[in-house]
Scaffold this motif. Structure first.
Motif, short mmCIF file in Angstrom:
data_model
loop_
_atom_site.label_atom_id
_atom_site.label_comp_id
_atom_site.label_asym_id
_atom_site.label_seq_id
_atom_site.Cartn_x
_atom_site.Cartn_y
_atom_site.Cartn_z
N UNK A 120 -9.65 -28.08 -32.82
CA UNK A 120 -9.35 -26.60 -33.12
C UNK A 120 -9.88 -25.53 -34.05
N UNK A 121 -10.01 -26.28 -35.44
CA UNK A 121 -10.95 -25.63 -36.31
C UNK A 121 -12.37 -25.47 -35.82
N UNK A 122 -12.74 -26.31 -35.10
CA UNK A 122 -14.20 -26.02 -34.61
C UNK A 122 -14.17 -25.02 -33.30
N UNK B 62 -7.54 -18.20 -29.58
CA UNK B 62 -6.14 -17.77 -29.41
C UNK B 62 -5.41 -19.11 -29.01
N UNK B 63 -6.16 -19.72 -28.21
CA UNK B 63 -5.42 -21.23 -28.04
C UNK B 63 -5.51 -22.24 -29.11
N UNK B 64 -6.37 -22.20 -30.10
CA UNK B 64 -6.79 -22.90 -31.10
C UNK B 64 -5.51 -22.46 -32.00
N UNK B 65 -5.39 -21.14 -32.33
CA UNK B 65 -4.31 -20.79 -33.15
C UNK B 65 -2.69 -21.13 -32.68
N UNK B 66 -2.74 -20.98 -31.32
CA UNK B 66 -1.41 -21.53 -30.70
C UNK B 66 -1.15 -22.89 -31.25
N UNK B 67 -2.20 -23.78 -31.00
CA UNK B 67 -1.98 -25.17 -31.29
C UNK B 67 -1.53 -25.60 -32.74
N UNK C 274 5.18 -26.02 -36.40
CA UNK C 274 6.69 -25.96 -35.77
C UNK C 274 7.19 -27.29 -35.58
N UNK C 275 6.31 -28.34 -35.10
CA UNK C 275 6.88 -29.63 -34.87
C UNK C 275 7.20 -30.54 -36.33
N UNK C 276 6.15 -30.18 -37.26
CA UNK C 276 6.74 -30.71 -38.55
C UNK C 276 7.77 -30.06 -39.21
N UNK C 277 7.70 -28.70 -39.00
CA UNK C 277 8.90 -28.05 -39.49
C UNK C 277 10.48 -28.83 -38.95
#
Length: 93
Positions: A6-8, A22-27, A33-36
């Motif tokens: 996603x950084x790439x 946008x997709x990378x940002x969403x991921x 959110x999952x870790x939170x």
């Protein structure tokens, strides 16, 4: 270790309006959110802050491992994450 795809993707498509970026940002936002949610279930104080710290450790470890060709960064990040979790749990008890 090849780093974070996603950084790439975000680096290859730097325009924030681009669908790939946008997709990378969403991921990345989904991961935090999952870790939170996970650290909140553990009863950690300030779960959103802790989650940001933990995913930052993961991103940093992936980047350093890729650039430097060293697999130990995952272990370093895990040790640091454990310290953060212990401290967060200690303050909630």
């Amino acid at each position: 270790m090849r780093g974070c795809p996603f950084i790439d993707a975000a680096a290859e498509f730097p325009d924030p309006q681009n669908a790939v970026h946008s997709y990378a940002r969403d991921q990345k936002l989904l991961m935090v959110r999952l870790v939170t949610d996970l650290v909140a279930e553990l009863g950690c104080r300030e779960p959103a802050l802790l989650a940001e710290q933990l995913v930052t450790l993961a991103d940093g470890a992936a980047s350093r491992a890729m650039v430097l060709g060293e697999s130990n960064y995952g272990r370093h990040a895990r040790t640091a994450a454990g310290t953060h979790l212990e401290n967060a749990l200690r303050t909630t008890i």
